[in-house]
Design an enzyme around this catalytic site. Sequence first.
Site, PDB file in Angstrom:
ATOM      1  CG  ASP A 101      -1.991   0.971   0.901  1.00  0.00           C
ATOM      2  OD1 ASP A 101      -2.761   0.452   0.323  1.00  0.00           O
ATOM      3  OD2 ASP A 101      -1.791   1.936   1.746  1.00  0.00           O
ATOM      4  CE1 TYR A 151      -7.953   5.751  -0.718  1.00  0.00           C
ATOM      5  CE2 TYR A 151      -8.924   5.020  -2.780  1.00  0.00           C
ATOM      6  CZ  TYR A 151      -7.607   5.094  -2.250  1.00  0.00           C
ATOM      7  OH  TYR A 151      -6.810   4.389  -2.411  1.00  0.00           O
ATOM      8  CE1 TYR A 232      -4.497   7.327   0.149  1.00  0.00           C
ATOM      9  CE2 TYR A 232      -4.505   7.575   2.720  1.00  0.00           C
ATOM     10  CZ  TYR A 232      -5.386   6.917   1.471  1.00  0.00           C
ATOM     11  OH  TYR A 232      -4.656   5.388   1.479  1.00  0.00           O
ATOM     12  CG  HIS A 297      -5.261  -3.410  -0.896  1.00  0.00           C
ATOM     13  ND1 HIS A 297      -4.905  -2.475  -1.736  1.00  0.00           N
ATOM     14  CD2 HIS A 297      -5.144  -2.047   0.122  1.00  0.00           C
ATOM     15  CE1 HIS A 297      -3.929  -1.226  -1.656  1.00  0.00           C
ATOM     16  NE2 HIS A 297      -4.083  -1.647   0.039  1.00  0.00           N
TER      17      HIS A 297
END
Length: 318
Positions: A101, A151, A232, A297
């Site tokens: 990730d 998201y 992010y 995931h």
Amino acid sequence: MEGIKHRMVSVNGINMHVAEIGEGPVVLFLHGFPELWYSWRHQMLHLSARGYRAVAPDLRGFGDTDAPASSRSYTYFQIVGDLIALIDSLGQDQVFVVGHDWGAMIAWYICLFRPDRVKALVNLSVEFKPQHPSRKLLVENLRAVYGDEYYICRFQEPGEAEGVCARAGTATVIKKFLTYRHPGPLMISKETGLGGSPNTTINLPSWLSEEDVNYYVSKFDEKGFTGGLNYYRALDLNWELMAPWTGAQVKVPVKFIVGDLDLAYCMPGVKEYIHNGDFKKDVPFLHEVVVMEEVGHFINQEKPAEINKHIYDFIQKF
């Protein structure tokens, strides 16, 4: 788990929590969101029993590691800087790296910036994303494709995603993310948020226990989600800063593993990039791509025995 030792290390201007076990060549494990060093518990025990020193930090912003307030403190450069300082503190010239990730994203950039410090890389779930300066800023591009409720788009405004998480409750957030197996995009509704409340019942898969969830919850209750969300929020800044690396290749030996139900693998264009030769052009020492069937995931926790074997079989060649 009792054999895993914990300590704090001063790196790059922050204090970093590090978990480690074993003696031998160092394998550095890098976690994603919303995770911690704990995500690698199975791999750490497996490799330490086979002659490796497994080292798993809480990345900046997570767990017991410091969390600078500004999203501008979460670029690839600062996070890679943390990890180079950690490698130095371990007394190592080179290490093996395993990422998942966000940890996989950071691992690609360690290899891009400092290939001299990496013996080989095993990366999970997130493929290399080469710099394309002609594209729009990443978040704007994602919003154009998926809309405002995607998201990553919902994570951009400081405080907004934190509010969504607070309304759902930390345990619900952790369970929702870790059990997400839909190959389509993850959407967070502006009306219903994550679609749950602190009283929502979520059935856990066999590979995730309430004890596991409680560990994550204890740390995210203490730290909050802002540090992780700032990764992010720094995406567009990273896009700007990475312009000098346009066309650069990752030149370390790599094995890439992904589940066929992984939302990252199922994004438009990703499968074509991985399997049609472009991935190999950007990562010329790519040895192998493994696609695991019926796997989501959080692959290293869902299929620990298989991932343990894949990692060991690859790194022991070096």
